[in-house]
Design an enzyme around this catalytic site. Sequence first.
Site, PDB file in Angstrom:
ATOM      1  N   SER A   1       0.555  -1.587  -0.130  1.00  0.00           N
ATOM      2  CA  SER A   1      -0.019  -0.012   0.539  1.00  0.00           C
ATOM      3  C   SER A   1       1.344   0.684   0.066  1.00  0.00           C
ATOM      4  O   SER A   1       0.149   2.628  -0.213  1.00  0.00           O
ATOM      5  CB  SER A   1      -1.093  -0.253   1.319  1.00  0.00           C
ATOM      6  OG  SER A   1      -0.208   0.345   2.654  1.00  0.00           O
TER       7      SER A   1
ATOM      8  N   CYS B   1       3.497 -10.722  12.302  1.00  0.00           N
ATOM      9  CA  CYS B   1       5.141 -10.522  13.637  1.00  0.00           C
ATOM     10  C   CYS B   1       3.769 -10.060  14.597  1.00  0.00           C
ATOM     11  O   CYS B   1       4.686  -8.990  14.883  1.00  0.00           O
ATOM     12  CB  CYS B   1       5.953  -9.208  12.791  1.00  0.00           C
ATOM     13  SG  CYS B   1       5.093  -7.914  11.840  1.00  0.00           S
TER      14      CYS B   1
HETATM   15  N1  SAH Z   1       8.138  -8.715   3.244  1.00  0.00           N
HETATM   16  C1  SAH Z   1       8.644  -7.902   3.353  1.00  0.00           C
HETATM   17  C2  SAH Z   1       8.466  -6.998   4.934  1.00  0.00           C
HETATM   18  C3  SAH Z   1       6.743  -6.540   5.014  1.00  0.00           C
HETATM   19  S1  SAH Z   1       6.152  -5.418   5.990  1.00  0.00           S
HETATM   20  C4  SAH Z   1      10.128  -7.260   3.778  1.00  0.00           C
HETATM   21  O1  SAH Z   1      10.590  -9.435   3.180  1.00  0.00           O
HETATM   22  O2  SAH Z   1      10.526  -6.994   3.287  1.00  0.00           O
HETATM   23  C5  SAH Z   1       5.191  -5.345   5.495  1.00  0.00           C
HETATM   24  C6  SAH Z   1       4.488  -3.269   4.569  1.00  0.00           C
HETATM   25  O3  SAH Z   1       3.073  -3.906   4.630  1.00  0.00           O
HETATM   26  C7  SAH Z   1       4.738  -2.563   4.667  1.00  0.00           C
HETATM   27  O4  SAH Z   1       5.801  -2.538   3.346  1.00  0.00           O
HETATM   28  C8  SAH Z   1       3.799  -1.567   4.797  1.00  0.00           C
HETATM   29  O5  SAH Z   1       4.020  -0.956   4.003  1.00  0.00           O
HETATM   30  C9  SAH Z   1       2.644  -2.964   3.992  1.00  0.00           C
HETATM   31  N2  SAH Z   1       1.340  -2.011   4.250  1.00  0.00           N
HETATM   32  C10 SAH Z   1       0.579  -2.116   5.545  1.00  0.00           C
HETATM   33  N3  SAH Z   1      -0.766  -1.722   5.842  1.00  0.00           N
HETATM   34  C11 SAH Z   1      -0.611  -2.449   4.250  1.00  0.00           C
HETATM   35  C12 SAH Z   1      -2.799  -2.699   3.642  1.00  0.00           C
HETATM   36  N4  SAH Z   1      -3.045  -2.384   3.876  1.00  0.00           N
HETATM   37  N5  SAH Z   1      -1.869  -2.881   2.308  1.00  0.00           N
HETATM   38  C13 SAH Z   1      -0.859  -3.381   1.033  1.00  0.00           C
HETATM   39  N6  SAH Z   1       0.689  -3.024   2.466  1.00  0.00           N
HETATM   40  C14 SAH Z   1       0.082  -3.089   3.140  1.00  0.00           C
END
Ligand code: SAH
Length: 413
Positions: A270, A357
């Site tokens: 997002s 997490c």
């Molecule tokens: N898989 C990644 C880490 C993910 S962290 C890695 O391995 O590096 C979680 C992510 O979810 C963040 O980048 C955040 O911007 C995103 N996020 C938070 N709420 C969201 C939503 N409602 N829809 C999509 N992405 C979202």
Amino acid sequence: MPDEKLAEGDAAGVEGVPTATVVVKPGRARPFFGRHPWVLDSAVLSVDGSPADGDVVDLVTHDRNFIARGLWNSSSRLRVRLYAFDAATRLDAGLWRKRIESAVALRRSLGLDDREGAARIVNSEGDDLSGLIVDRYGDYLAVQVTALAMAGRLDTICDSLESTLRPRGILLRGAERGLSKLEGLHLADRLVRGTAPSGPVFVREHGLRFGVDLTEGQKTGYYLDQRENRQAAARHARGRRVLDMFCYSGGFAVACAVSGGARSVLAVDSSAKAAALAKANAELNGAAAVSVETADAFEKLDALAAAGERFDMVVLDPPKFARSRASLDDALRAYHRINRVAVGLLEPGGILVTCSCSGSVSRDDFLEMLSGVAQRSGRPIQLLEIRGAAPDHPVSASCLEGEYLKCVIARVA
Ligand code: SAH
């Protein structure tokens, strides 16, 4: 030690020696004899002396037997953090240095000392340094302080980090907002030693390359805890059409495409900034199979389902849904919802890589949620791997609160 400096909290007395005694309520001492490092305000009976925040204090039973030594914070519910369980140990610069050296030695023994790689060097309670997180990205260190007492000792800590790791620069990254409020800690992001990188720092992870934004990125810039899980997911990706939901800088997407040989990967986040990082990292690794979209995961999952789209593998790595035990039910409902839609998007025999997490969601809670998804969707789920954080994120057996990451790899019939 010529470069040893007095920590702020110790300025009034002999360095590392207690200035007050904290008495534990009767019947509340057991966890501390078991080396649990957090003394909540509700466990404190009385205080002999008037410690300043950050001062060294001794923890004793109501009949005045020594239990442990720690650091005082009057503005936190976590009133004392314990760092030593014998009366002979001083909480002085020498101790912090020894703990940091031991943490560095562990990463070395894990083979995580590649100068161009990235690793968590200090993992708070897991390294007996409650309230301190240090991540190394190539030649740079990102330090996150989550305890007031550690903030007062930042100089000493940076001295030890400089002499053991010789970084080009040390950057301080503000703690999560909620935590800072809990500790009465207000730290701005800043460069504390050396020079700051002029742009992203490029690090190697299992033969892949990732650009990490140390000054603007989420967390300390990158999700190191998922390093091994990205490779584990990639091992299941060959020839598959993969959806990487909540992709951040594209770690799972790039690993599945390049290390795993996925047919295609759609990565979604997002945050437009995250999506841009993911795109850049896909290009850096020549991962032409990866396409990136900026969208809300809940809406995108529903839209994909409504459009009848199908995938052979879905990765779900959402941000923390539960901030506390109180929001556990809401969090479990949110996990259920995204996992249920993800299962619906999977072809028979598809792979679900689903993560949480949230520390307050236990492994059992999470697996029970998945059992609910299997029941409601009528799709049997076979658990192939139940994984946690990478080993440079050690958890103290005396403080299991440090265990937060769950990563389940499952096959959906
Ligand atoms: N898989 C990644 C880490 C993910 S962290 C890695 O391995 O590096 C979680 C992510 O979810 C963040 O980048 C955040 O911007 C995103 N996020 C938070 N709420 C969201 C939503 N409602 N829809 C999509 N992405 C979202």
